[in-house]
Design a protein around this motif. Structure first.
Motif, PDB file in Angstrom:
ATOM      1  N   LYS A  90       0.834  -1.210   0.000  1.00  6.63           N
ATOM      2  CA  LYS A  90       0.000   0.000   0.000  1.00  6.63           C
ATOM      3  C   LYS A  90       0.865   1.254   0.000  1.00  6.63           C
ATOM      4  O   LYS A  90       0.988   1.937   1.028  1.00  6.63           O
ATOM      5  CB  LYS A  90      -0.923  -0.011   1.219  1.00  6.63           C
ATOM      6  CG  LYS A  90      -1.939  -1.138   1.169  1.00  6.63           C
ATOM      7  CD  LYS A  90      -2.812  -1.138   2.391  1.00  6.63           C
ATOM      8  CE  LYS A  90      -3.862  -2.241   2.295  1.00  6.63           C
ATOM      9  NZ  LYS A  90      -4.623  -2.390   3.546  1.00  6.63           N
ATOM     10  N   ILE A 138       2.053   5.037  -0.375  1.00  4.41           N
ATOM     11  CA  ILE A 138       1.283   6.208   0.031  1.00  4.41           C
ATOM     12  C   ILE A 138       1.458   7.354  -0.958  1.00  4.41           C
ATOM     13  O   ILE A 138       2.502   7.479  -1.608  1.00  4.41           O
ATOM     14  CB  ILE A 138       1.687   6.683   1.446  1.00  4.41           C
ATOM     15  CG1 ILE A 138       3.224   6.806   1.549  1.00  4.41           C
ATOM     16  CG2 ILE A 138       1.158   5.731   2.502  1.00  4.41           C
ATOM     17  CD1 ILE A 138       3.694   7.391   2.856  1.00  4.41           C
ATOM     18  N   GLU A 139       0.427   8.150  -1.033  1.00  8.70           N
ATOM     19  CA  GLU A 139       0.499   9.355  -1.849  1.00  8.70           C
ATOM     20  C   GLU A 139       1.433  10.346  -1.159  1.00  8.70           C
ATOM     21  O   GLU A 139       1.514  10.390   0.072  1.00  8.70           O
ATOM     22  CB  GLU A 139      -0.891   9.982  -1.995  1.00  8.70           C
ATOM     23  CG  GLU A 139      -1.859   9.167  -2.846  1.00  8.70           C
ATOM     24  CD  GLU A 139      -1.453   9.106  -4.314  1.00  8.70           C
ATOM     25  OE1 GLU A 139      -0.727  10.004  -4.772  1.00  8.70           O
ATOM     26  OE2 GLU A 139      -1.849   8.131  -4.984  1.00  8.70           O
ATOM     27  N   ARG A 186       3.791   8.241  -5.733  1.00  8.33           N
ATOM     28  CA  ARG A 186       3.600   7.374  -4.567  1.00  8.33           C
ATOM     29  C   ARG A 186       4.949   6.779  -4.168  1.00  8.33           C
ATOM     30  O   ARG A 186       5.762   6.446  -5.027  1.00  8.33           O
ATOM     31  CB  ARG A 186       2.627   6.236  -4.891  1.00  8.33           C
ATOM     32  CG  ARG A 186       1.206   6.706  -5.164  1.00  8.33           C
ATOM     33  CD  ARG A 186       0.239   5.535  -5.236  1.00  8.33           C
ATOM     34  NE  ARG A 186       0.644   4.550  -6.237  1.00  8.33           N
ATOM     35  CZ  ARG A 186       0.098   3.327  -6.339  1.00  8.33           C
ATOM     36  NH1 ARG A 186      -0.844   2.947  -5.498  1.00  8.33           N
ATOM     37  NH2 ARG A 186       0.495   2.490  -7.281  1.00  8.33           N
ATOM     38  N   GLU A 241       5.010   2.931   1.879  1.00  8.97           N
ATOM     39  CA  GLU A 241       4.226   3.367   3.053  1.00  8.97           C
ATOM     40  C   GLU A 241       5.074   3.542   4.303  1.00  8.97           C
ATOM     41  O   GLU A 241       4.615   4.117   5.294  1.00  8.97           O
ATOM     42  CB  GLU A 241       3.088   2.386   3.333  1.00  8.97           C
ATOM     43  CG  GLU A 241       3.498   0.930   3.574  1.00  8.97           C
ATOM     44  CD  GLU A 241       3.365   0.089   2.323  1.00  8.97           C
ATOM     45  OE1 GLU A 241       3.835   0.549   1.266  1.00  8.97           O
ATOM     46  OE2 GLU A 241       2.804  -1.023   2.402  1.00  8.97           O
ATOM     47  N   PRO A 294       6.484   7.984   5.413  1.00 10.46           N
ATOM     48  CA  PRO A 294       5.454   9.035   5.437  1.00 10.46           C
ATOM     49  C   PRO A 294       6.029  10.442   5.545  1.00 10.46           C
ATOM     50  O   PRO A 294       5.469  11.388   4.987  1.00 10.46           O
ATOM     51  CB  PRO A 294       4.627   8.676   6.681  1.00 10.46           C
ATOM     52  CG  PRO A 294       5.547   7.871   7.545  1.00 10.46           C
ATOM     53  CD  PRO A 294       6.411   7.112   6.608  1.00 10.46           C
TER      54      PRO A 294
END
Lengths: 450, 752
Positions: free
Chosen positions: A89, A91-92, A99, A102, A105
């Motif tokens: 997954k 992350i933006e 992206r 994850e 961050p």
């Protein structure tokens, strides 16, 4: 005892010890600026920065061992479990459409400051050779051993180009990388000053500058004793060489007992900021790097070991990625807050990426091997445009899909930001000169972000 | 053509194999005939180890125990149980029983195993102890040892049946157990480590310990970090002492180490501590072979260590030491089948130096050295069907070139450093000639190079090294091979030299001078196939093409029980490998069984059948991969199946338009009791992807990477998925997906 299977690190033996540093400091390190009057006036070539560049310094974050591109800045969640493992997954970031993993961050919030090059390639999977290629931009096996980027920058931006800082112009935090960060044919003069020690500890015992358990008063006392024993100095006190040596020594002691030691004293920083960087060796190295940038040091390498994750890769990533995330993201923000990012190139890369396909079986237990066919690098600051992605790899990160970028392309782009013309010449010991960079068959200068 | 393949899946009881049981070492890696002793095996995923399988007859093994040190999670559980028990004791001492005390002791013992974990790398952290009995009359030599676990058969490791008295030092694990029980290992973990991590605190041996032995003997040891093992013995003046070390020979590749094996070094010291002899290899073999003539009566010490002072539990060695017979080489290196041949033997302590005999069967056969009851080493001897001749000196230049007439095999020798052997033959325009040296592959140290010239000395072609993936553990491909089409009628000269400028009696060779003989060999990987009943697993077959053979090879099972089926069992023309699948019936033998894979090809209007050599694909030094041959191909069927219907309905062969898609009807339920079903291509070819839709799989090809003509097999894995977000607590750490099975391989081709 060093773990026997730490294959990668054992080959890089040389670094400047405290004793060697003091020797150099007293006989020449601080005397880099006195090269004309001491024996190190070897070459006639005058460094010339021909093009206009807005960057003054470089912080190189060297991901020693080769970071997994799929688990950092080139995530491939669609490739399936055998490729992305638990990181499914991404992350933006604060830049729409970009992206990243994850586990990053904080860096996701700084994406507008950096460009990701997802099409790095050189095709070599051996640490030493790949390191040489990425650090010099040259293929291995040529007749000449080329200097690494830090040494070249030191040549063009260091003492001979007017740098007058107390700290040598090329600093490595904290571990040395031996041959991979050498001066090549430029010689030992352009080797880096390796700090040693650990900035996460108090005091940060910088080799040759901050001695453990010795006060400044004791240091001064020792110098006096040394002076009393130095009969040669007294006998030849009026000779030009001895005068120059005395000046060098004065400057070296100034560095040890004055500004140098203070520069590496992180206790003057706010705890809150130190926490943001991360209270670990990497995070605090980033903080030291920022302090060195403030002093005008042209080139700083943070050797960040631990990325050669053949075994138990994801267990290691759980520790390393948050550490990287905090340290690097805070560095970018801190530089920006102080108005230093525009003049400082931050270059993040390892010698290669890691095998996209995960080796789940024993003895690797979820490991990734070496992968020089496609990997990622980051460039930030120094006038490079942030919030961009250059090139791409294929659906599994195994090959370059668009815009192959060689180490040479990337290094030439950094030189351009520093104002070092690709046609500038480097002197060889035989009196001949060679151009800083040669043309490549890959994508060339990173015009997309220049 | 439409088919319907119906599989039965085991969903809740046994999942398809994901944690492959792995053996890291066997210690000691052998034992003497007629003895019973304990053997320690280190590895990973060994839960349920119940049977040890040793190839050949006469060696029996019984599993005594399996130790899997507690991990962090299990440690906390046991710790909590112990705290609760102690709290009860404190609260109500009068209710404390013997059973409670026993329970407390058991929990304490369990907890100590946690600290053992620090001593070993994760891949070696589990141990299984065997009681091994070797029959008195069993033939000496190498066997393969595997464990049968709940997850199936392990990889094989070498176990040697020996004839000499054995000495075995304490294992690293026994030291770790003792230290854990005594509390020594419960010290703080190294700085920076939040908890005791595997391998962070390896055990070490006591320095300067020495073992007194009498010759001859076999020594078993484990080199731990910084370790040096010393053996003291008496020897007499003039004795021809031989010490043969097996280290890399026991465990060919430590895939997570550099260099990729335990590089043993042996040194012999006299009573004054003066070095008498030292070896760290033997010719091109990494394992040392030490020989020396004992200079005077007295006490001597043999020292064994790693050349770089590395160490770990899998740095296992065996040293055969004594005045042992040892053949270092033979000449010639082979003979023609059915022809009487005299072989010259070189070595030490040999009862004879010549042997005469007739070899019949084509292939490479071992020659043994025996002295009295002792049989020690073996050297390879090739038997071929072509005519043969001996090289005759002087043949060092054009004028002295030895005239030969292909096809034939020349048995020669590079006699001294700098020696050149030149052969002359007449050729015709367009004639294809192959010259191939077989030396390294037959134990000769020769590093050959070949050069072919015409009569004027003009070079036509040259070769130094030719890679032979079938050469097994001889991975420095020093043998040369050249293949060329002759440009004109006339005389041609073939030069053979040692590229390292070495030479001597040992530098023998067999030069095959032939026309192309198309043929092939096969390797099937892995050598142990573990599969749940009613499931399908991938199997890889490599074809080693010889003599220009480029055709298709059809594969089939031999000696497999009823119901076992291959899919995609065809190596396309021009391809060197194929991943196919083996489907296992729901009713299958409960014990592992041997079987074979055979390949059939049409070569020059002949049907040629070759049996695949079982092999394991091992990595060396994190980069190189080698196909290491194994003695037998085994299948192990796991667990009782549970009925769960899964259907693949569709064409046997899928054609995917370039840049387009193809649809394969399937009957796969969308969920199981464990979770949602998800499909994924295993090792997909470049540019091919899949999408699961109701009642079908859609295969897509990317026009940019998947070119027309791309073909092979598509292997689709079927997983049961759980949404990790719904998994709470400890469940979150568990794997969110389970491999149920693969679908039978689907042959495909990208077409325009």
């Amino acid at each position: 005892m060093k773990n026997y299977n730490d294959c990668r690190d054992g080959c890089f033996g040389y670094h400047m010890t405290r004793r060697a540093f003091l020797g150099r400091a007293l006989a020449g390190a601080a005397g880099f600026c006195l090269a004309d009057s001491l024996a190190i006036r070897s070459w006639a070539a005058t460094p010339a920065a021909k093009t206009a560049g807005q960057a003054k310094s470089v912080i190189q974050i060297w991901m020693w061992g080769g970071p997994a591109h799929l688990d950092t800045f080139d995530p491939k969640p669609e490739a399936g479990n055998d490729y992305c493992g638990p990181y499914k997954k991404p992350i933006e970031t604060n830049v729409k459409g970009i992206r990243i993993c994850e586990q990053l961050p904080e860096l996701a919030r700084q994406a507008d400051k950096f460009a990701i090059i997802r099409s790095m390639t050189h095709g070599n999977n051996a640490h030493e050779i790949a390191t040489y290629m990425v650090q010099t931009g040259r293929p291995a096996g040529e007749r000449l051993v080329y200097p690494c980027v830090g040494a070249v920058v030191s040549f063009f931006k260091g003492y001979q180009a007017g740098y007058r800082g107390q700290i040598p112009p090329y600093v490595v935090l904290t571990e040395p990388q031996g041959r991979a960060s050498e001066g090549g044919f430029l010689g030992a003069k352009y080797k880096p000053f390796v700090t040693g020690g650990d900035p996460a500890k108090t005091p940060f015992e910088v080799e040759g500058i901050v001695a453990p358990g010795i006060t400044d008063a004791q240091q001064r006392q020792r110098r006096e004793w040394l002076d009393q024993l130095n009969t040669l100095r007294r006998a030849a006190a009026d000779t030009p060489a001895m005068k120059a040596l005395a000046r060098s020594e004065d400057e070296a002691y100034d560095m040890i007992l004055g500004g140098g030691a203070k520069l590496f004293d992180l206790s003057t920083e706010k705890d809150e900021l130190r926490e943001r960087y991360g209270k670990n060796t990497f995070g605090q190295s980033c903080l030291v790097a920022r302090r060195l940038i403030e002093q005008g040091v042209p080139y700083i390498t943070i050797n960040y070991p631990g990325w050669d994750t053949h075994k138990n890769h994801f267990q290691t990533m759980r520790t390393k990625l948050p550490e990287l995330d905090k340290g690097m993201a805070t560095l970018l923000q801190d530089l920006a807050d102080r108005g230093l990012l525009e003049s400082t190139v931050v270059w993040w890369s390892g010698e290669f990426g890691r095998t996209p396909k995960i080796q789940w079986e024993a003895p690797y237990n979820g490991g990734r091997g070496h992968w020089g066919t496609a990997f990622s690098a980051l460039l930030a600051g120094g006038g490079f445009k942030g919030g961009r992605v250059v090139g791409s790899s294929d659906a599994r990160g195994e090959t370059v899909k668009e815009r192959p970028t060689s180490p040479s392309d990337l290094i030439a782009s950094i030189y351009k930001r520093l104002g070092i013309d690709s046609d500038a010449r480097l002197p060889q010991p035989d009196g001949m000169t060679v151009p800083v960079m040669t043309a490549t068959t890959t994508g060339g200068l990173l015009k997309e972000i220049l | 053509m439409r088919t319907a393949l119906i599989l039965l899946l085991a969903v809740t009881a046994v999942f398809a194999q994901e944690e492959i049981p792995h053996l890291g070492y066997v210690y000691p890696a052998g034992g003497q005939q007629g003895t019973t002793f304990q053997v320690l095996i280190g590895g990973q995923h060994l839960t349920g180890a119940s049977v040890a399988r040793i190839s050949g007859a006469g060696v029996q093994a019984k599993v005594l125990d399996h130790l899997r040190p507690l991990n962090q999670g299990a440690f906390k559980i046991v710790q909590k149980q112990m705290q609760d028990l102690l709290a009860e004791k404190k609260e109500n001492p009068s209710a404390w029983t013997d059973a409670d005390e026993k329970r407390l002791t058991e929990l304490r013992a369990k907890m100590t195993t946690f600290y053992i974990r620090q001593s070993s790398a994760p891949a070696l952290v589990e141990t299984v102890t065997l009681e091994m009995t070797v029959a008195r009359d069993v033939a000496p030599g190498r066997r393969e040892l595997r464990l049968q676990t709940a997850q199936g058969l392990t990889n094989p490791l070498v176990f040697e049946v020996g004839q000499l008295r054995e000495h075995t030092e304490n294992s690293g694990r026994s030291i770790a157990v003792t230290e854990s029980q005594s509390g020594v290992r419960r010290r703080r973990p190294p700085e920076g480590a939040a908890k005791p991590m595997p391998g962070t605190m390896p055990v070490t041996n006591a320095p300067n310990a020495q073992t007194t032995i009498s010759l001859p003997a076999t020594l078993n040891g484990q080199i731990l970090p910084g370790d040096v093992d010393r053996y003291r013995f008496q020897a007499r003046h003039g004795q021809q002492l031989v010490a043969e070390v097996s280290a890399r020979g026991l465990i060919p590749y430590l895939s997570d180490a550099v260099p990729g094996w335990f590089q043993a070094a042996v040194t012999l010291f006299d009573a004054d501590g003066k070095q008498v002899a030292y070896e760290d290899n033997f010719r091109f073999h990494p394992d040392p072979l030490l020989h020396c003539e004992i200079p005077k009566d007295g006490e001597y010490t043999l020292e064994v260590r790693d050349a770089l002072y590395r160490g770990r539990e899998d740095f296992v060695y065996r040293v055969a030491i004594g005045e042992l017979p040892y053949v270092t080489g033979v000449f010639p290196l082979g003979s023609r089948s059915g022809t009487k041949t005299t072989i010259e033997l070189t070595g030490w302590n040999l009862p004879v130096t010549n042997l005469t005999g007739i070899a019949q069967t084509q292939g490479v056969h071992p020659i043994f050295a025996c002295s009295g009851k002792f049989l020690i080493d073996r050297v390879p001897f090739a038997v071929d069907t072509l005519p043969e001749c001996l090289e005759t000196e002087p043949d060092d230049d054009l004028t002295g070139a030895q005239r030969v007439m292909p096809p034939l095999i020349v048995n020669g020798r590079i006699n001294c450093p700098g020696d050149v052997d030149v052969f002359c033959f007449a050729g015709r325009t367009g004639q294809q000639i192959i010259a191939e040296v077989k030396a390294r592959r037959l134990g000769s140290p020769l590093d050959s190079a070949l050069k072919l010239t015409d009569a004027t000395g003009q070079k036509i072609t040259f070769n130094d090294d030719h890679e032979d993936k079938g050469a097994g553990l001889t991975t420095h491909h020093a043998d040369s091979r050249l293949s060329t089409t002759l440009p004109a009628d006339g005389l041609y000269y073939l030069y053979l030299v040692d590229e390292q400028q070495q030479g001597g009696a040992a530098h023998g060779y067999r030069l095959h001078l032939t026309t192309p003989q198309p043929d092939f060999e096969l390797r099937v990987v892995p050598s142990a196939i573990n599969a749940c009943a009613g499931t399908t697993v991938p199997v890889t077959v490599h074809v080693l093409r010889r003599g220009g053979f480029a055709g298709e090879v059809a594969l089939a099972l031999k000696d497999a029980p009823k119901g076992f089926e291959l899919a995609g069992a065809r190596i396309p023309a021009g391809h060197d490998t194929v991943r196919m699948t083996l489907s296992v019936p729901t009713k299958a033998p409960s014990t592992p069984f041997r079987f074979s894979v055979i390949g059939q090809a049409s070569i020059q209007q002949r049907e040629v059948i070759r049996e695949a050599v079982p092999a394991d694909d091992l990595m060396q030094a994190f980069i190189y991969r080698h196909l290491v041959p194994a003695g037998e191909l085994l299948a192990c069927v796991l667990g009782p199946p549970q009925p769960f219907a899964l259907g693949v309905l569709g064409a046997e062969f899928v054609k995917i338009p370039v840049g387009g898609q193809a649809r394969l009807p399937v009957n796969i339920p969308s969920s199981t009791s464990w979770g949602e079903v998800e499909l994924e291509l295993s090792d997909p070819p470049p540019g091919i992807s899949i999408e699961s839709v109701t009642g079908a799989i859609v295969f897509r090809s990317d026009a940019r990477t998947a070119r027309p003509g791309l073909k092979g097999n598509l292997i689709v894995n079927v997983y049961a998925m759980r949404d990790p977000d719904t998994m709470k607590g400890r469940g979150q750490r568990k794997k969110p997906r389970r491999l149920l099975t693969a679908l039978p391989a689907i042959p495909f081709e990208v077409v325009r």
